[in-house]
Design an enzyme around this catalytic site. Structure first.
Site, short mmCIF file in Angstrom:
data_model
loop_
_atom_site.label_atom_id
_atom_site.label_comp_id
_atom_site.label_asym_id
_atom_site.label_seq_id
_atom_site.Cartn_x
_atom_site.Cartn_y
_atom_site.Cartn_z
N HIS A 78 4.19 4.82 0.29
CA HIS A 78 5.33 5.47 -0.40
C HIS A 78 5.07 5.52 -1.90
CE1 HIS A 78 9.33 6.46 -1.78
NE2 HIS A 78 9.39 5.31 -2.44
N ASP A 81 2.62 8.24 -2.63
CA ASP A 81 3.28 9.53 -2.48
C ASP A 81 4.16 9.83 -3.69
OD1 ASP A 81 4.07 11.91 -0.98
OD2 ASP A 81 6.01 10.90 -0.73
#
Length: 121
Positions: A78, A81
């Site tokens: 995450h 990203d």
């Protein structure tokens, strides 16, 4: 279970990236009012913060490729990203500054031209 080190690295990436996004958004607000000096200053801050986030990521990847045990972490994925998303936002905002500065210059030239015509009438 994910190691504390991986969690800390992920959180550093997310925090640096978040700060970069905040400055990027402030730069976009400055563009709205044609304050390109402020926009560029905010983008400089955003760039410095995204570089810090990228360093954390690069260090983690380098450590793994150097033989340190790597581990999969949804949080770290995450974070990566988030980093890449905000990096793209920064690139777009930088381009928007260039575009709007060019438009601002064109408008100013047109306004001067129009003033000259009005004064000659």
């Amino acid at each position: 279970m994910v190691s504390e080190g991986t969690v800390q690295k992920a959180m550093q990436i997310i925090l640096f990236s978040g700060d970069a996004r905040k400055n990027c958004m402030e730069a976009l607000k400055a563009i709205e009012v044609s304050d390109f000096v402020l926009a560029k200053a905010k983008m400089q801050a955003a760039n410095e913060q995204i570089v810090q986030a990228h360093r954390v990521q690069t260090d983690a990847i380098s450590a793994e490729t150097s033989g340190e045990a790597g581990e999969y972490s949804v949080l770290f994925a995450h974070a990566q990203d988030t980093l890449m998303t905000i990096y793209s936002e920064i690139n777009i905002a930088k381009r928007m500054i260039q575009i709007f500065e060019t438009y601002e210059e064109r408008i100013q030239r047109l306004e001067k031209k129009m003033e000259g015509r009005e004064n000659n009438e």
